[in-house]
Design a protein around this motif. Structure first.
Motif, PDB file in Angstrom:
ATOM      1  N   GLY A   1       1.286  -0.990  -0.157  1.00 26.17           N
ATOM      2  CA  GLY A   1      -0.277  -0.506  -0.146  1.00 26.17           C
ATOM      3  C   GLY A   1       1.384   1.421   0.050  1.00 26.17           C
ATOM      4  O   GLY A   1       0.957   2.227  -1.248  1.00 26.17           O
ATOM      5  N   LYS A   2       1.036   1.438   1.254  1.00 27.95           N
ATOM      6  CA  LYS A   2       2.675   2.588   1.426  1.00 27.95           C
ATOM      7  C   LYS A   2       3.675   2.003   1.214  1.00 27.95           C
ATOM      8  O   LYS A   2       3.945   0.621   1.933  1.00 27.95           O
ATOM      9  CB  LYS A   2       2.368   4.263   2.234  1.00 27.95           C
ATOM     10  CG  LYS A   2       2.459   3.490   3.985  1.00 27.95           C
ATOM     11  CD  LYS A   2       2.381   4.574   4.332  1.00 27.95           C
ATOM     12  CE  LYS A   2       3.088   4.659   5.686  1.00 27.95           C
ATOM     13  NZ  LYS A   2       3.769   5.570   5.919  1.00 27.95           N
ATOM     14  N   GLY A   3       4.738   3.020   0.671  1.00 28.84           N
ATOM     15  CA  GLY A   3       6.442   2.935   0.646  1.00 28.84           C
ATOM     16  C   GLY A   3       6.810   2.179   3.103  1.00 28.84           C
ATOM     17  O   GLY A   3       5.599   3.525   3.488  1.00 28.84           O
ATOM     18  N   GLY A   4       8.061   2.172   2.961  1.00 29.30           N
ATOM     19  CA  GLY A   4       8.130   2.561   4.815  1.00 29.30           C
ATOM     20  C   GLY A   4       7.752   1.574   5.323  1.00 29.30           C
ATOM     21  O   GLY A   4       8.614   1.536   6.600  1.00 29.30           O
TER      22      GLY A   4
ATOM     23  N   PRO B   1       5.255   0.097  -3.910  1.00 26.43           N
ATOM     24  CA  PRO B   1       4.333   0.752  -3.236  1.00 26.43           C
ATOM     25  C   PRO B   1       2.893   1.164  -4.465  1.00 26.43           C
ATOM     26  O   PRO B   1       3.080   1.463  -5.327  1.00 26.43           O
ATOM     27  CB  PRO B   1       4.759   1.818  -2.710  1.00 26.43           C
ATOM     28  CG  PRO B   1       5.840   2.400  -2.878  1.00 26.43           C
ATOM     29  CD  PRO B   1       5.933   1.080  -4.478  1.00 26.43           C
TER      30      PRO B   1
ATOM     31  N   LYS C   1      11.946   7.915  -1.149  1.00 28.58           N
ATOM     32  CA  LYS C   1      11.163   5.906  -0.991  1.00 28.58           C
ATOM     33  C   LYS C   1       9.781   6.700  -0.396  1.00 28.58           C
ATOM     34  O   LYS C   1       9.705   7.612   0.239  1.00 28.58           O
ATOM     35  CB  LYS C   1      12.038   5.312  -0.545  1.00 28.58           C
ATOM     36  CG  LYS C   1      12.376   4.945   1.156  1.00 28.58           C
ATOM     37  CD  LYS C   1      13.535   4.348   1.216  1.00 28.58           C
ATOM     38  CE  LYS C   1      13.270   3.674   2.400  1.00 28.58           C
ATOM     39  NZ  LYS C   1      11.898   2.272   2.669  1.00 28.58           N
ATOM     40  N   GLY C   2       9.070   5.766  -0.158  1.00 27.11           N
ATOM     41  CA  GLY C   2       7.912   6.540   0.439  1.00 27.11           C
ATOM     42  C   GLY C   2       8.407   6.082   2.100  1.00 27.11           C
ATOM     43  O   GLY C   2       8.973   5.295   2.659  1.00 27.11           O
ATOM     44  N   GLY C   3       7.257   6.697   3.229  1.00 27.54           N
ATOM     45  CA  GLY C   3       7.222   5.982   4.441  1.00 27.54           C
ATOM     46  C   GLY C   3       8.307   6.914   4.974  1.00 27.54           C
ATOM     47  O   GLY C   3       8.119   6.296   6.215  1.00 27.54           O
TER      48      GLY C   3
ATOM     49  N   GLU D   1      -2.535   7.088  -2.111  1.00 23.73           N
ATOM     50  CA  GLU D   1      -1.940   6.970  -1.122  1.00 23.73           C
ATOM     51  C   GLU D   1      -1.976   7.964  -0.141  1.00 23.73           C
ATOM     52  O   GLU D   1      -0.902   8.168   0.540  1.00 23.73           O
ATOM     53  CB  GLU D   1      -1.366   6.126  -0.331  1.00 23.73           C
ATOM     54  CG  GLU D   1      -0.667   5.117  -1.064  1.00 23.73           C
ATOM     55  CD  GLU D   1      -1.289   3.712  -1.409  1.00 23.73           C
ATOM     56  OE1 GLU D   1      -2.662   3.885  -1.342  1.00 23.73           O
ATOM     57  OE2 GLU D   1      -1.154   2.591  -1.976  1.00 23.73           O
TER      58      GLU D   1
END
Lengths: 294, 277
Positions: free
Chosen positions: A9-12, A169, B9-11, B38
């Motif tokens: 779904g989302k990154g990280g 993602p 990158k995400g997050g 998202e």
């Protein structure tokens, strides 16, 4: 041969760390890094590159100044505002070719675009297919499809029983390319409001493509209530909860040392990941189990 | 001024930073959530939604009575979104980039464009923050048209903060190149450093001035700091790793509430970026 895609779904959320651990636990799978925008699996698995090929996809418009009469039709035709002052901004050009087609002077070239480079490699846990997109390049979805096709060929040649894919993602183009036709996906999520929201969206996408889904919650102990809520959501959407990973500094430490978590730790998180791998194997190879039993 | 909050990158904390900067701002501010795959900033802003609108993009439709099956549309389409089989023309909407070339080329006028819904834009308000968020419909592959529409909602008069999509490809480029300056958010880990390098490479190609924010900092001396020093990139803020921040995030609370000491620093970032333009 089975193909498991790890998405988030989302990154990280820990997708790559978990994929690396599965790579260590599985029996020589073929590994694919489909997070082509932020490919990080190679940082843990340290692949030894065997072959490299450029990834050429799509075209980009280029106006030949000498032949251009500055009639302006190209600018009128371009829907992406990619042409100003009779110059094409390659970053904005979508490669649709409308300007090329309609230029009355045929003054616009349309060369193929090199979008990145992809590799076949060896790692300590199996062969790996991975790539690097050029900065700002287009067609990441096509690159993802290419990597999965190549991984399939490699798995057949090596007689590998499993392809492990570190997915992209989001819910857009690259992730759609990552999951179509896979045997199952594992969604890695976090116990947060955003995590719940993103999980819901990605599970809708997965069910749209009718792919069996499993869910694991990373850092589950930062919000235990939310973890239960997320697992309930997963079940209501026909996804199987396969485990919880606690918040553990060993995860970052493993990353820093370029090891998979299960290679470098026996702590709580590593034990949880081993448990999750067991649960996934049961799900993924369920049919074969029944087969053997009968 | 439009500030992109982005990351390779995400997050890494884009949404955390975007919302925290919006709350810390001493002036009116518009927050655009352009992470349309998202969108998460509404959890932290908790705006009162005033308006919602559907966003469409044009895709071709075939009038079979006029189509001769000549195949010109299929020839001109670079995305394999149109095929002609046995004199019949078929359109695959999900592959279409809405460039309009097929409609323009059709010699019999058999193609026209129809609006296909791709997502929504929500607008709302909370205190001094005007909130705008794009949300891509599940199953839609093309996010850039929706990102562009969300970006049109920027306020030319005041500060606009853009929560960007992750990665370094089309969605990221679409959002970042529309901005005057950018804040790249990263983490002090090998993954964070690697992806930051890619984001820097891309943003340098785009020519957008930028600074870096480190989230979840554990030690003052970290690989990100060393990299920024070597590259001459201003490191504008470091947010310490703190379980309180992770817990606040999980409940949808901005970090301003658990780390109020950061507010002054956060409020300065737009000024610092402005000076770099």
């Amino acid at each position: 041969m089975k193909e498991l895609v790890i998405i988030s779904g989302k990154g990280g959320t820990g997708k790559t760390s978990i994929t690396a651990s599965f790579a260590a636990l599985a029996d020589h799978p073929v590994l694919v890094d489909c997070d082509v925008d932020a490919a990080d699996l190679h940082l843990v698995l340290q692949p030894e590159i065997q072959t490299s090929e450029t990834f050429v996809s799509g075209h980009v418009a280029e106006i030949r100044t000498g032949d251009c009469t500055q009639c302006g039709l190209c600018m009128a035709v371009c829907r992406f505002d990619a042409i100003t002052d009779f110059r094409v901004d390659a970053m904005a050009c979508e490669g649709c070719g409308a300007c090329v087609e309609f230029c009355p002077e045929k003054a616009i070239d349309f060369p193929e675009q090199e979008c990145g480079i992809w590799h076949r490699s060896k790692t300590r846990h199996g062969s790996m297919v991975h790539a690097r997109m050029h900065p700002g390049a287009e067609n990441s979805g096509k690159l993802v499809s290419l990597l999965r096709t190549e991984a399939g060929k490699l798995a057949e040649r090596e007689n590998a029983g499993l392809i492990l894919v570190d997915g992209s993602p989001g819910i857009g183009c690259p992730v759609i390319a990552s999951i179509t036709g896979a045997d199952a996906v594992l969604v890695v999520t976090e116990p947060t409001l955003s995590g719940e929201h993103d999980l819901k969206r990605v599970l809708q996408l997965v069910s749209h493509f009718r792919i069996p889904a499993m869910v694991c919650v990373n850092k589950w102990d930062i919000n235990k209530e939310m973890t239960s809520q997320i697992e309930a959501l997963a079940e209501s959407m026909n996804a199987v909860p396969v485990g919880r990973v606690p918040y553990d500094a060993a995860v970052t430490a493993a990353q820093v040392n370029a090891r998979a978590l299960v290679e470098s730790s026996d702590g709580a998180a590593a034990r949880a990941v081993r448990g999750i791998w067991g649960a996934i194997q049961k799900q993924l190879f369920a049919e074969e189990c029944c087969h053997v039993a009968s | 001024m439009k500030i992109a909050v982005a990351s390779g990158k995400g997050g890494t904390g884009k949404t955390t930073l975007s919302c925290a900067m919006a709350f810390a701002a001493q002036e009116k501010v518009t927050l655009l959530d352009c992470d349309v795959e998202e969108p998460n900033s509404h959890f932290f802003i908790r705006p009162e939604i005033e308006h919602q609108e559907q966003v469409f993009r044009p895709v071709p439709a075939v009038d079979e009575t006029k189509c001769t099956g000549c195949g010109e549309c299929a020839r001109v389409c670079q995305f394999n979104a149109i095929v002609t089989v046995n004199g019949k023309t078929l359109v695959f909407n999900e592959l279409c980039h809405s460039c309009g070339a097929c409609v323009r080329i059709c010699p019999t006028g058999a193609l026209h464009e129809v609006d296909q819904p791709i997502g929504q834009i929500e607008t709302g308000r909370r205190d001094h923050v005007r909130f705008v968020s794009g949300r891509l419909d599940v199953g839609q592959a093309m996010s850039p048209p929706l990102i562009r529409r969300t970006l049109e909602q920027a306020d030319a008069e005041s500060l606009t903060i853009v929560d960007c999509p992750p990665g370094t490809s089309c969605p990221y480029v679409t959002a970042v190149k529309a901005c005057d300056a950018a804040l790249l958010v990263t983490e002090p880990t090998p993954f964070g450093l690697h992806d930051l390098k890619l984001a820097v490479e891309t943003i340098r190609d785009l020519g957008v001035p930028f600074g870096v924010a480190v989230n979840r900092m554990t030690e003052e001396k970290n690989p990100i700091q060393a990299y920024c020093e070597a590259e001459g990139i201003p490191l504008l803020i470091q947010i310490p790793e703190d379980r309180r921040a992770a817990e606040a995030y999980s409940r949808g609370e901005p970090i301003n509430t658990v780390m109020p000491e950061l507010n002054e620093r956060l409020a300065q970032i737009p000024e610092q970026l402005k000076a770099m333009i």
